[in-house]
Design a protein around this motif. Structure first.
Motif, PDB file in Angstrom:
ATOM      1  N   ALA A  15      -8.515 -19.864 -23.320  1.00  0.00           N
ATOM      2  CA  ALA A  15      -7.936 -18.927 -24.288  1.00  0.00           C
ATOM      3  C   ALA A  15      -8.796 -17.674 -24.396  1.00  0.00           C
ATOM      4  O   ALA A  15      -9.666 -17.566 -25.263  1.00  0.00           O
ATOM      5  CB  ALA A  15      -7.821 -19.608 -25.647  1.00  0.00           C
ATOM      6  N   PRO A  16      -8.567 -16.723 -23.486  1.00  0.00           N
ATOM      7  CA  PRO A  16      -9.385 -15.502 -23.535  1.00  0.00           C
ATOM      8  C   PRO A  16      -9.056 -14.647 -24.748  1.00  0.00           C
ATOM      9  O   PRO A  16      -7.918 -14.616 -25.217  1.00  0.00           O
ATOM     10  CB  PRO A  16      -8.991 -14.746 -22.250  1.00  0.00           C
ATOM     11  CG  PRO A  16      -8.212 -15.717 -21.426  1.00  0.00           C
ATOM     12  CD  PRO A  16      -7.599 -16.677 -22.380  1.00  0.00           C
ATOM     13  N   GLY A  17     -10.097 -13.964 -25.223  1.00  0.00           N
ATOM     14  CA  GLY A  17      -9.887 -12.846 -26.133  1.00  0.00           C
ATOM     15  C   GLY A  17      -9.594 -11.637 -25.268  1.00  0.00           C
ATOM     16  O   GLY A  17      -8.971 -11.770 -24.209  1.00  0.00           O
ATOM     17  N   PHE A  18     -10.085 -10.464 -25.643  1.00  0.00           N
ATOM     18  CA  PHE A  18      -9.760  -9.279 -24.851  1.00  0.00           C
ATOM     19  C   PHE A  18     -10.715  -9.070 -23.680  1.00  0.00           C
ATOM     20  O   PHE A  18     -11.927  -8.976 -23.859  1.00  0.00           O
ATOM     21  CB  PHE A  18      -9.725  -8.031 -25.740  1.00  0.00           C
ATOM     22  CG  PHE A  18      -8.471  -7.974 -26.549  1.00  0.00           C
ATOM     23  CD1 PHE A  18      -7.286  -7.533 -25.983  1.00  0.00           C
ATOM     24  CD2 PHE A  18      -8.455  -8.400 -27.869  1.00  0.00           C
ATOM     25  CE1 PHE A  18      -6.108  -7.500 -26.709  1.00  0.00           C
ATOM     26  CE2 PHE A  18      -7.286  -8.380 -28.616  1.00  0.00           C
ATOM     27  CZ  PHE A  18      -6.104  -7.929 -28.028  1.00  0.00           C
ATOM     28  N   PHE A  19     -10.124  -9.037 -22.500  1.00  0.00           N
ATOM     29  CA  PHE A  19     -10.816  -8.686 -21.263  1.00  0.00           C
ATOM     30  C   PHE A  19     -10.092  -7.458 -20.704  1.00  0.00           C
ATOM     31  O   PHE A  19      -8.861  -7.483 -20.588  1.00  0.00           O
ATOM     32  CB  PHE A  19     -10.693  -9.814 -20.223  1.00  0.00           C
ATOM     33  CG  PHE A  19     -11.587 -10.995 -20.456  1.00  0.00           C
ATOM     34  CD1 PHE A  19     -11.387 -11.838 -21.542  1.00  0.00           C
ATOM     35  CD2 PHE A  19     -12.622 -11.286 -19.571  1.00  0.00           C
ATOM     36  CE1 PHE A  19     -12.208 -12.938 -21.761  1.00  0.00           C
ATOM     37  CE2 PHE A  19     -13.453 -12.383 -19.770  1.00  0.00           C
ATOM     38  CZ  PHE A  19     -13.245 -13.212 -20.869  1.00  0.00           C
ATOM     39  N   PRO A  20     -10.823  -6.404 -20.311  1.00  0.00           N
ATOM     40  CA  PRO A  20     -10.138  -5.259 -19.722  1.00  0.00           C
ATOM     41  C   PRO A  20      -9.284  -5.694 -18.532  1.00  0.00           C
ATOM     42  O   PRO A  20      -9.729  -6.482 -17.697  1.00  0.00           O
ATOM     43  CB  PRO A  20     -11.289  -4.354 -19.269  1.00  0.00           C
ATOM     44  CG  PRO A  20     -12.426  -4.718 -20.173  1.00  0.00           C
ATOM     45  CD  PRO A  20     -12.269  -6.194 -20.427  1.00  0.00           C
TER      46      PRO A  20
ATOM     47  N   MET B 166      -3.005  -5.426 -18.077  1.00  0.00           N
ATOM     48  CA  MET B 166      -2.213  -5.853 -19.226  1.00  0.00           C
ATOM     49  C   MET B 166      -2.851  -5.452 -20.558  1.00  0.00           C
ATOM     50  O   MET B 166      -2.167  -5.039 -21.485  1.00  0.00           O
ATOM     51  CB  MET B 166      -2.037  -7.378 -19.203  1.00  0.00           C
ATOM     52  CG  MET B 166      -1.214  -7.902 -20.354  1.00  0.00           C
ATOM     53  SD  MET B 166      -1.300  -9.704 -20.505  1.00  0.00           S
ATOM     54  CE  MET B 166      -0.342 -10.207 -19.110  1.00  0.00           C
ATOM     55  N   ALA B 167      -4.175  -5.576 -20.646  1.00  0.00           N
ATOM     56  CA  ALA B 167      -4.840  -5.440 -21.948  1.00  0.00           C
ATOM     57  C   ALA B 167      -5.353  -4.032 -22.234  1.00  0.00           C
ATOM     58  O   ALA B 167      -5.641  -3.706 -23.385  1.00  0.00           O
ATOM     59  CB  ALA B 167      -6.000  -6.440 -22.023  1.00  0.00           C
ATOM     60  N   ASN B 168      -5.455  -3.190 -21.206  1.00  0.00           N
ATOM     61  CA  ASN B 168      -6.150  -1.908 -21.396  1.00  0.00           C
ATOM     62  C   ASN B 168      -5.504  -1.005 -22.451  1.00  0.00           C
ATOM     63  O   ASN B 168      -6.212  -0.342 -23.212  1.00  0.00           O
ATOM     64  CB  ASN B 168      -6.259  -1.155 -20.061  1.00  0.00           C
ATOM     65  CG  ASN B 168      -7.350  -1.757 -19.183  1.00  0.00           C
ATOM     66  OD1 ASN B 168      -8.140  -2.581 -19.653  1.00  0.00           O
ATOM     67  ND2 ASN B 168      -7.387  -1.377 -17.915  1.00  0.00           N
TER      68      ASN B 168
HETATM   69  N1  LIG Z   1      -6.695  -9.545 -20.251  1.00  0.00           N
HETATM   70  C1  LIG Z   1      -6.748 -10.150 -21.413  1.00  0.00           C
HETATM   71  O1  LIG Z   1      -7.373  -9.652 -22.361  1.00  0.00           O
HETATM   72  C2  LIG Z   1      -6.057 -11.473 -21.621  1.00  0.00           C
HETATM   73  C3  LIG Z   1      -6.279 -12.151 -22.833  1.00  0.00           C
HETATM   74  C4  LIG Z   1      -5.683 -13.374 -23.040  1.00  0.00           C
HETATM   75  C5  LIG Z   1      -4.886 -13.945 -22.054  1.00  0.00           C
HETATM   76  N2  LIG Z   1      -4.665 -13.265 -20.887  1.00  0.00           N
HETATM   77  C6  LIG Z   1      -3.796 -13.912 -19.888  1.00  0.00           C
HETATM   78  O2  LIG Z   1      -4.399 -13.880 -18.627  1.00  0.00           O
HETATM   79  C7  LIG Z   1      -3.399 -13.835 -17.609  1.00  0.00           C
HETATM   80  C8  LIG Z   1      -3.690 -12.673 -16.677  1.00  0.00           C
HETATM   81  O3  LIG Z   1      -3.628 -11.491 -17.425  1.00  0.00           O
HETATM   82  P1  LIG Z   1      -4.338 -10.129 -16.976  1.00  0.00           P
HETATM   83  O4  LIG Z   1      -4.885  -9.521 -18.200  1.00  0.00           O
HETATM   84  O5  LIG Z   1      -5.202 -10.366 -15.812  1.00  0.00           O
HETATM   85  O6  LIG Z   1      -3.021  -9.286 -16.587  1.00  0.00           O
HETATM   86  P2  LIG Z   1      -2.645  -8.412 -15.303  1.00  0.00           P
HETATM   87  O7  LIG Z   1      -3.801  -7.611 -14.859  1.00  0.00           O
HETATM   88  O8  LIG Z   1      -1.389  -7.727 -15.689  1.00  0.00           O
HETATM   89  O9  LIG Z   1      -2.353  -9.515 -14.169  1.00  0.00           O
HETATM   90  C9  LIG Z   1      -1.176 -10.271 -14.187  1.00  0.00           C
HETATM   91  C10 LIG Z   1      -1.006 -10.905 -12.827  1.00  0.00           C
HETATM   92  O10 LIG Z   1       0.231 -11.659 -12.815  1.00  0.00           O
HETATM   93  C11 LIG Z   1       1.064 -11.171 -11.745  1.00  0.00           C
HETATM   94  N3  LIG Z   1       2.477 -11.274 -12.118  1.00  0.00           N
HETATM   95  C12 LIG Z   1       3.122 -10.609 -13.093  1.00  0.00           C
HETATM   96  N4  LIG Z   1       4.419 -10.938 -13.096  1.00  0.00           N
HETATM   97  C13 LIG Z   1       4.593 -11.854 -12.088  1.00  0.00           C
HETATM   98  C14 LIG Z   1       5.718 -12.560 -11.587  1.00  0.00           C
HETATM   99  N5  LIG Z   1       6.947 -12.401 -12.114  1.00  0.00           N
HETATM  100  N6  LIG Z   1       5.525 -13.412 -10.541  1.00  0.00           N
HETATM  101  C15 LIG Z   1       4.292 -13.565  -9.987  1.00  0.00           C
HETATM  102  N7  LIG Z   1       3.204 -12.926 -10.428  1.00  0.00           N
HETATM  103  C16 LIG Z   1       3.349 -12.065 -11.473  1.00  0.00           C
HETATM  104  C17 LIG Z   1       0.616  -9.720 -11.563  1.00  0.00           C
HETATM  105  O11 LIG Z   1       0.953  -9.176 -10.283  1.00  0.00           O
HETATM  106  P3  LIG Z   1       2.322  -8.339  -9.996  1.00  0.00           P
HETATM  107  O12 LIG Z   1       2.541  -7.438 -11.163  1.00  0.00           O
HETATM  108  O13 LIG Z   1       2.050  -7.640  -8.704  1.00  0.00           O
HETATM  109  O14 LIG Z   1       3.399  -9.373  -9.855  1.00  0.00           O
HETATM  110  C18 LIG Z   1      -0.886  -9.875 -11.709  1.00  0.00           C
HETATM  111  O15 LIG Z   1      -1.446 -10.398 -10.513  1.00  0.00           O
HETATM  112  C19 LIG Z   1      -2.061 -13.709 -18.327  1.00  0.00           C
HETATM  113  O16 LIG Z   1      -1.444 -14.975 -18.456  1.00  0.00           O
HETATM  114  C20 LIG Z   1      -2.462 -13.194 -19.708  1.00  0.00           C
HETATM  115  O17 LIG Z   1      -1.542 -13.538 -20.697  1.00  0.00           O
HETATM  116  C21 LIG Z   1      -5.224 -12.038 -20.657  1.00  0.00           C
END
Ligand SMILES: NC(=O)c1ccc[n+]([C@@H]2O[C@H](COP(=O)([O-])OP(=O)(O)OC[C@H]3O[C@@H](n4cnc5c(N)ncnc54)[C@H](OP(=O)(O)O)[C@@H]3O)[C@@H](O)[C@H]2O)c1
Length: 271
Positions: free
Chosen positions: A201-206, A209-211
């Motif tokens: 369960a991550p908090g905010f990571f750049p 999606m989160a930026n």
């Molecule tokens: N960053 C945070 O602060 C944070 C915090 C809590 C939880 N999370 C969770 O961590 C996970 C990754 O998030 P992230 O922050 O790394 O986001 P991200 O940079 O937007 O990465 C999302 C990844 O999922 C892929 N994706 C999106 N739609 C897809 C689809 N329909 N089929 C296959 N692949 C797909 C994207 O590639 P394409 O767009 O090329 O398909 C990308 O590789 C997510 O589940 C998010 O909810 C993130």
């Protein structure tokens, strides 16, 4: 000295082409994995990530590690099935680690937030995640041994246990609560099949999606975080490596916040 590693293990990471998924993939290729399969919708991004991971593997003296990118839209049932079948050509019926990480969000005030927006988010974050797990479970079951069970890691979010939503990410927070609870139930069901299921369960990571949200919050996120910073690549990588290594073989059904304690601090939780 404790040596945490994933020597010789195979792994599939959905959404492994950037952000948190790519961090996970890197942690595995540099710590001994034999094959790492990543997926996302875009072939070019997949190939770039593959090249990056190969370079990292080589630098870590794991140049035998195979890195495969298989583009697929997991929210499409047929494409998800094709992804599984194409992956299995490399995996040959066995898989050690599945990281169900691909996810998306949508934010808008209630008045503009339509049911179709929720449907889209829930379809990827919950339905596609479930479909992927369902397809790969037989392969995970075949790879098990009692001392080192196969692993499923679910990328949930700290938002699944905090309240308040100033941005209007209604589908996203509901989807992550669903993922967290699904994880607990699957841990009980799959434990006896020698597959451990744990949720991160991550908090905010750049990340892409989160930026936007991090930018809009200004310094609030770091000011109110007990550790006064956002999540960093190594924070997640160390946790993922531990959860995939044999040392964590008795850890099943846990939900691990990785947010510096921000969820316990009201101002951070209530942004
Ligand atoms: N960053 C945070 O602060 C944070 C915090 C809590 C939880 N999370 C969770 O961590 C996970 C990754 O998030 P992230 O922050 O790394 O986001 P991200 O940079 O937007 O990465 C999302 C990844 O999922 C892929 N994706 C999106 N739609 C897809 C689809 N329909 N089929 C296959 N692949 C797909 C994207 O590639 P394409 O767009 O090329 O398909 C990308 O590789 C997510 O589940 C998010 O909810 C993130």
């Amino acid at each position: 000295m404790v040596d945490f590693n994933v020597n010789g293990k195979s792994a599939v990471i959905t959404g492994g082409t950037r952000g948190l998924g790519l961090y996970c993939a890197e942690a595995l290729v540099v710590n001994g994995a034999s094959i790492v399969i990543i997926t996302s919708r875009k072939a070019k991004a997949g190939e770039e990530a593959r090249q990056y991971l190969l370079k990292k593997a080589e630098e870590a003296n794991n140049s035998k590690c195979q890195v495969i990118s298989i583009p697929a839209d997991l929210s499409n049932d047929q494409d998800c099935l094709r992804f599984f079948e194409d992956s299995n050509k490399f995996l040959k019926g066995k898989l050690d680690i599945l990281i169900a990480n691909a996810g998306a969000t949508w934010g808008a005030p209630l008045e503009q937030h339509q049911p179709e927006h929720l449907r889209k988010v829930l379809n990827l974050n919950v339905v596609a995640l479930y479909h992927t797990i369902k397809l790969f479970v037989p392969l995970l079951e075949k790879a098990t041994n009692l001392q080192d069970p196969s692993r499923i890691l679910l990328m949930s979010s700290i938002i699944s246990v905090t309240t308040s939503d100033h941005v209007g990410v209604y589908g996203y927070l509901a989807s992550k609560a669903a993922v967290t609870h699904l994880g607990r139930n699957l841990a009980v069901q799959f434990g006896s099949r020698n597959i451990n299921v744990n949720s991160i369960a991550p908090g905010f990571f750049p990340s892409k999606m989160a930026n936007g949200l991090i930018e809009a919050a200004g310094s609030l996120m770091t000011d109110t975080n007990p550790r006064h910073r956002l999540g960093e690549k190594e924070d997640l990588q160390n946790l993922v490596l531990f959860l995939c290594s044999k040392q964590s073989n008795y850890l099943n059904g846990v939900f691990i916040p990785i947010d510096g304690g921000a969820h316990l601090n009201q101002p951070a939780a209530h942004f």
